[in-house]
Design a protein around this motif. Structure first.
Motif, PDB file in Angstrom:
ATOM      1  N   TRP A  32      24.645  34.800  25.636  1.00 10.54           N
ATOM      2  CA  TRP A  32      24.499  33.595  26.476  1.00 10.54           C
ATOM      3  C   TRP A  32      23.074  33.467  26.992  1.00 10.54           C
ATOM      4  CZ3 TRP A  32      27.009  29.284  27.834  1.00 10.54           C
ATOM      5  CH2 TRP A  32      26.658  28.651  29.019  1.00 10.54           C
ATOM      6  N   ILE A  33      22.449  32.335  26.729  1.00 11.32           N
ATOM      7  CA  ILE A  33      21.079  32.154  27.216  1.00 11.32           C
ATOM      8  C   ILE A  33      20.965  30.918  28.119  1.00 11.32           C
ATOM      9  CG2 ILE A  33      19.874  33.382  25.363  1.00 11.32           C
ATOM     10  CD1 ILE A  33      19.370  30.534  24.130  1.00 11.32           C
ATOM     11  N   GLY A  34      22.104  30.458  28.610  1.00 11.20           N
ATOM     12  CA  GLY A  34      22.081  29.292  29.499  1.00 11.20           C
ATOM     13  C   GLY A  34      22.385  28.006  28.747  1.00 11.20           C
ATOM     14  N   THR A  35      22.537  26.922  29.506  1.00  8.94           N
ATOM     15  CA  THR A  35      22.849  25.636  28.875  1.00  8.94           C
ATOM     16  C   THR A  35      21.554  24.878  28.571  1.00  8.94           C
ATOM     17  OG1 THR A  35      22.967  24.522  30.997  1.00  8.94           O
ATOM     18  CG2 THR A  35      25.012  25.463  30.180  1.00  8.94           C
ATOM     19  N   THR A  36      21.681  23.858  27.750  1.00  6.78           N
ATOM     20  CA  THR A  36      20.519  23.015  27.422  1.00  6.78           C
ATOM     21  C   THR A  36      19.950  22.418  28.699  1.00  6.78           C
ATOM     22  OG1 THR A  36      21.730  22.449  25.426  1.00  6.78           O
ATOM     23  CG2 THR A  36      19.769  21.140  25.892  1.00  6.78           C
ATOM     24  N   SER A  37      20.877  21.970  29.566  1.00  7.36           N
ATOM     25  CA  SER A  37      20.473  21.345  30.818  1.00  7.36           C
ATOM     26  C   SER A  37      19.643  22.301  31.681  1.00  7.36           C
ATOM     27  CB  SER A  37      21.734  20.897  31.549  1.00  7.36           C
ATOM     28  OG  SER A  37      21.412  20.183  32.677  1.00  7.36           O
ATOM     29  N   GLU A  38      20.078  23.564  31.731  1.00  7.34           N
ATOM     30  CA  GLU A  38      19.336  24.565  32.520  1.00  7.34           C
ATOM     31  C   GLU A  38      17.946  24.804  31.932  1.00  7.34           C
ATOM     32  OE1 GLU A  38      23.281  27.015  34.053  1.00  7.34           O
ATOM     33  OE2 GLU A  38      22.128  27.765  32.350  1.00  7.34           O
ATOM     34  N   TRP A  39      17.856  24.810  30.621  1.00  5.56           N
ATOM     35  CA  TRP A  39      16.555  25.010  29.969  1.00  5.56           C
ATOM     36  C   TRP A  39      15.632  23.821  30.201  1.00  5.56           C
ATOM     37  CZ3 TRP A  39      14.198  29.009  27.395  1.00  5.56           C
ATOM     38  CH2 TRP A  39      14.964  30.158  27.234  1.00  5.56           C
ATOM     39  N   VAL A  40      16.211  22.622  30.117  1.00  6.46           N
ATOM     40  CA  VAL A  40      15.414  21.405  30.366  1.00  6.46           C
ATOM     41  C   VAL A  40      14.853  21.454  31.778  1.00  6.46           C
ATOM     42  CG1 VAL A  40      15.606  18.908  30.725  1.00  6.46           C
ATOM     43  CG2 VAL A  40      16.545  19.935  28.659  1.00  6.46           C
ATOM     44  N   ARG A  41      15.704  21.839  32.718  1.00  6.83           N
ATOM     45  CA  ARG A  41      15.290  21.920  34.125  1.00  6.83           C
ATOM     46  C   ARG A  41      14.204  22.979  34.304  1.00  6.83           C
ATOM     47  NH1 ARG A  41      18.363  24.204  39.157  1.00  6.83           N
ATOM     48  NH2 ARG A  41      17.464  22.928  40.782  1.00  6.83           N
ATOM     49  N   GLY A  42      14.422  24.156  33.708  1.00  4.76           N
ATOM     50  CA  GLY A  42      13.456  25.251  33.828  1.00  4.76           C
ATOM     51  C   GLY A  42      12.097  24.870  33.259  1.00  4.76           C
ATOM     52  N   PHE A  43      12.115  24.314  32.049  1.00  4.03           N
ATOM     53  CA  PHE A  43      10.856  23.888  31.428  1.00  4.03           C
ATOM     54  C   PHE A  43      10.202  22.771  32.239  1.00  4.03           C
ATOM     55  CE2 PHE A  43      12.020  25.902  27.289  1.00  4.03           C
ATOM     56  CZ  PHE A  43      10.817  26.558  27.088  1.00  4.03           C
ATOM     57  N   HIS A  93      16.591  15.388  32.686  1.00  3.74           N
ATOM     58  CA  HIS A  93      17.342  16.121  33.712  1.00  3.74           C
ATOM     59  C   HIS A  93      17.937  15.162  34.752  1.00  3.74           C
ATOM     60  CE1 HIS A  93      18.629  19.274  36.358  1.00  3.74           C
ATOM     61  NE2 HIS A  93      18.047  18.638  37.351  1.00  3.74           N
ATOM     62  N   GLY A  94      17.152  14.154  35.141  1.00  2.00           N
ATOM     63  CA  GLY A  94      17.633  13.195  36.139  1.00  2.00           C
ATOM     64  C   GLY A  94      18.827  12.396  35.638  1.00  2.00           C
ATOM     65  N   LEU A  95      18.762  12.029  34.368  1.00  2.00           N
ATOM     66  CA  LEU A  95      19.859  11.265  33.766  1.00  2.00           C
ATOM     67  C   LEU A  95      21.154  12.076  33.791  1.00  2.00           C
ATOM     68  CD1 LEU A  95      19.484   8.447  32.553  1.00  2.00           C
ATOM     69  CD2 LEU A  95      19.467   9.463  30.292  1.00  2.00           C
ATOM     70  N   GLU A  96      21.023  13.352  33.472  1.00  2.00           N
ATOM     71  CA  GLU A  96      22.180  14.258  33.444  1.00  2.00           C
ATOM     72  C   GLU A  96      22.602  14.622  34.871  1.00  2.00           C
ATOM     73  OE1 GLU A  96      23.523  15.175  30.529  1.00  2.00           O
ATOM     74  OE2 GLU A  96      25.038  16.502  31.413  1.00  2.00           O
ATOM     75  N   GLY A  97      21.610  14.931  35.693  1.00  2.00           N
ATOM     76  CA  GLY A  97      21.893  15.375  37.056  1.00  2.00           C
ATOM     77  C   GLY A  97      22.525  14.303  37.922  1.00  2.00           C
ATOM     78  N   SER A  98      22.231  13.030  37.625  1.00  2.00           N
ATOM     79  CA  SER A  98      22.797  11.959  38.455  1.00  2.00           C
ATOM     80  C   SER A  98      24.253  11.669  38.103  1.00  2.00           C
ATOM     81  CB  SER A  98      21.946  10.683  38.351  1.00  2.00           C
ATOM     82  OG  SER A  98      21.873  10.266  37.021  1.00  2.00           O
ATOM     83  N   THR A  99      24.813  12.397  37.137  1.00  2.00           N
ATOM     84  CA  THR A  99      26.235  12.197  36.800  1.00  2.00           C
ATOM     85  C   THR A  99      27.123  13.247  37.474  1.00  2.00           C
ATOM     86  OG1 THR A  99      26.163  13.605  34.840  1.00  2.00           O
ATOM     87  CG2 THR A  99      25.619  11.288  34.509  1.00  2.00           C
ATOM     88  N   THR A 100      26.530  14.200  38.175  1.00  2.00           N
ATOM     89  CA  THR A 100      27.340  15.283  38.748  1.00  2.00           C
ATOM     90  C   THR A 100      28.091  14.811  40.008  1.00  2.00           C
ATOM     91  OG1 THR A 100      25.514  16.027  40.125  1.00  2.00           O
ATOM     92  CG2 THR A 100      25.716  17.044  37.950  1.00  2.00           C
TER      93      THR A 100
ATOM     94  N   LEU B  24       7.190  13.820  42.469  1.00  2.00           N
ATOM     95  CA  LEU B  24       8.486  13.130  42.358  1.00  2.00           C
ATOM     96  C   LEU B  24       9.329  13.758  41.248  1.00  2.00           C
ATOM     97  CD1 LEU B  24       7.691   9.334  42.852  1.00  2.00           C
ATOM     98  CD2 LEU B  24       9.351  10.658  44.119  1.00  2.00           C
ATOM     99  N   ALA B  25       8.670  14.077  40.119  1.00  2.00           N
ATOM    100  CA  ALA B  25       9.384  14.701  38.996  1.00  2.00           C
ATOM    101  C   ALA B  25       9.935  16.065  39.411  1.00  2.00           C
ATOM    102  CB  ALA B  25       8.448  14.853  37.811  1.00  2.00           C
ATOM    103  N   LEU B  26       9.136  16.796  40.171  1.00  2.00           N
ATOM    104  CA  LEU B  26       9.554  18.115  40.654  1.00  2.00           C
ATOM    105  C   LEU B  26      10.775  17.981  41.564  1.00  2.00           C
ATOM    106  CD1 LEU B  26       8.356  20.900  40.100  1.00  2.00           C
ATOM    107  CD2 LEU B  26       7.068  20.712  42.198  1.00  2.00           C
ATOM    108  N   LEU B  27      10.742  16.955  42.394  1.00  2.00           N
ATOM    109  CA  LEU B  27      11.861  16.689  43.309  1.00  2.00           C
ATOM    110  C   LEU B  27      13.131  16.383  42.514  1.00  2.00           C
ATOM    111  CD1 LEU B  27      11.769  16.666  46.374  1.00  2.00           C
ATOM    112  CD2 LEU B  27      11.628  14.191  46.323  1.00  2.00           C
ATOM    113  N   VAL B  28      12.983  15.604  41.440  1.00  2.00           N
ATOM    114  CA  VAL B  28      14.138  15.266  40.586  1.00  2.00           C
ATOM    115  C   VAL B  28      14.731  16.545  40.007  1.00  2.00           C
ATOM    116  CG1 VAL B  28      14.792  14.195  38.377  1.00  2.00           C
ATOM    117  CG2 VAL B  28      13.426  12.911  40.003  1.00  2.00           C
ATOM    118  N   MET B  29      13.851  17.457  39.587  1.00  2.00           N
ATOM    119  CA  MET B  29      14.362  18.656  38.921  1.00  2.00           C
ATOM    120  C   MET B  29      14.904  19.695  39.888  1.00  2.00           C
ATOM    121  SD  MET B  29      11.906  18.875  35.658  1.00  2.00           S
ATOM    122  CE  MET B  29      10.477  18.317  36.487  1.00  2.00           C
TER     123      MET B  29
END
Lengths: 234, 69
Positions: A32-43, A93-100, B24-29
């Motif tokens: 397990w290396i995490g989800t795509t979403s977690e990687w997108v956020r990390g990067f 990330h915002g597109l995905e995160g705003s659906t939670t 702003l991008a950092l805040l989003v993430m």
């Protein structure tokens, strides 16, 4: 302190720990290396921090020597290149995160709905879907958006309207759904399942009534949310 | 002839714009809420676009001042 009080205190302390432990008992798949979403956020976070550092270098180089080839190089990377990467990652990330559920619950008017959703003792339709993991994640969004790309686009525009009305205070309490809940959203998952087909309440000859919306799924399976429950109980 | 300070000033404005966009991008993430995401979409991304235009404009003006184009 009486024995009963001690036992109650022990249960109060241990129950959340036990719940946490129970949730943690399912081991993650091997490798397990995490989800795509977690990687997108990390990067995304890494690129954003890198960009802030690059901007500082560009600013310094501009101050010390004007628009030199070195400054131009820093600027090309810090203003032109890395921000495009940051824009892509934060948008994704915002597109995905705003659906939670957390995103929906971030507007305080939604708190009673989210509390009911996450209440294991609630028997509303939303809570039943949540506590039994019928929908694994983004539970609000899954039930309140249509299927396909058009559904996503429509939901995003409606969400924009919600943000606007929430910000300017152009809403009335209690919050109500702005149109009758379409059955196709329920049928998208349930229709075709053996439980649905074999249920006595879903005879084949009545399917047209469900499809044209003359009979609502909520009418038999509701209430979906606590406000409807209260209204129904009056 | 374009004064030499103008491209530098434009570029400084572009850097500030990109810094705001990045924050702003950092805040989003870090903490995504619909309001923050909307702000990023309607303020952050236009800032990025404007900064890119300023960068292109400033570089072109600088090259013109040096009579390279």
């Amino acid at each position: 302190m009486s024995t009963l009080a001690r036992a109650a205190a022990l249960v109060a302390v241990l129950a959340p720990v036990a719940a946490w432990a129970a949730e943690d008992t399912v081991p993650l798949p091997r490798g397990w290396i995490g989800t795509t979403s977690e990687w997108v956020r990390g990067f995304g976070i890494a690129f954003a921090l890198l960009n802030l550092a690059l901007l500082a270098f560009a600013w310094r180089s501009l101050r010390s020597g004007g628009v030199t080839p070195t400054a131009r190089g820093w600027l090309f990377v810090a203003v032109g290149l890395v921000p495009l990467m940051v824009a892509f990652l934060s948008f994704a990330h915002g597109l995905e995160g705003s659906t939670t559920v957390a995103a929906c619950g971030s507007c305080h008017v939604m708190t009673p709905w989210v509390q009911d959703l996450q209440n294991v003792k609630s028997d509303t339709l939303a809570a039943t879907h949540f506590k039994n993991h019928y929908i694994r994640e983004s539970q609000c969004y899954t039930c309140h958006s249509d299927y396909g790309l058009a559904g996503t686009i429509k939901a995003k525009f409606e969400g924009l309207g919600h943000v606007w009305r929430y910000t300017v205070g152009a809403y009335e309490l209690p919050i109500k759904i702005n149109q009758p809940y379409p059955n196709v959203r329920c049928l998208g998952c349930h229709a075709g399942s053996q439980k649905f087909i074999n249920a006595s309440g879903h005879p084949k000859e009545e399917m047209h009534a469900l499809l044209d919306g003359s009979v609502s799924c909520i009418a038999c399976h509701g209430p979906a949310h606590p406000e409807q429950k209260r209204a129904a109980g009056r | 002839m374009i004064p030499r300070e103008i491209p530098a000033r434009l570029l400084r404005i572009a850097i500030v714009m990109i810094a705001l966009f990045t924050l702003l991008a950092l805040l989003v993430m870090v903490h995504t809420t619909p309001i923050i995401f909307t702000l990023f979409m309607f303020i952050g991304q236009p800032l990025l676009l404007l900064a890119l235009l300023l960068l292109i404009g400033a570089v072109l003006a600088d090259l013109k001042a040096k009579e390279l184009i």
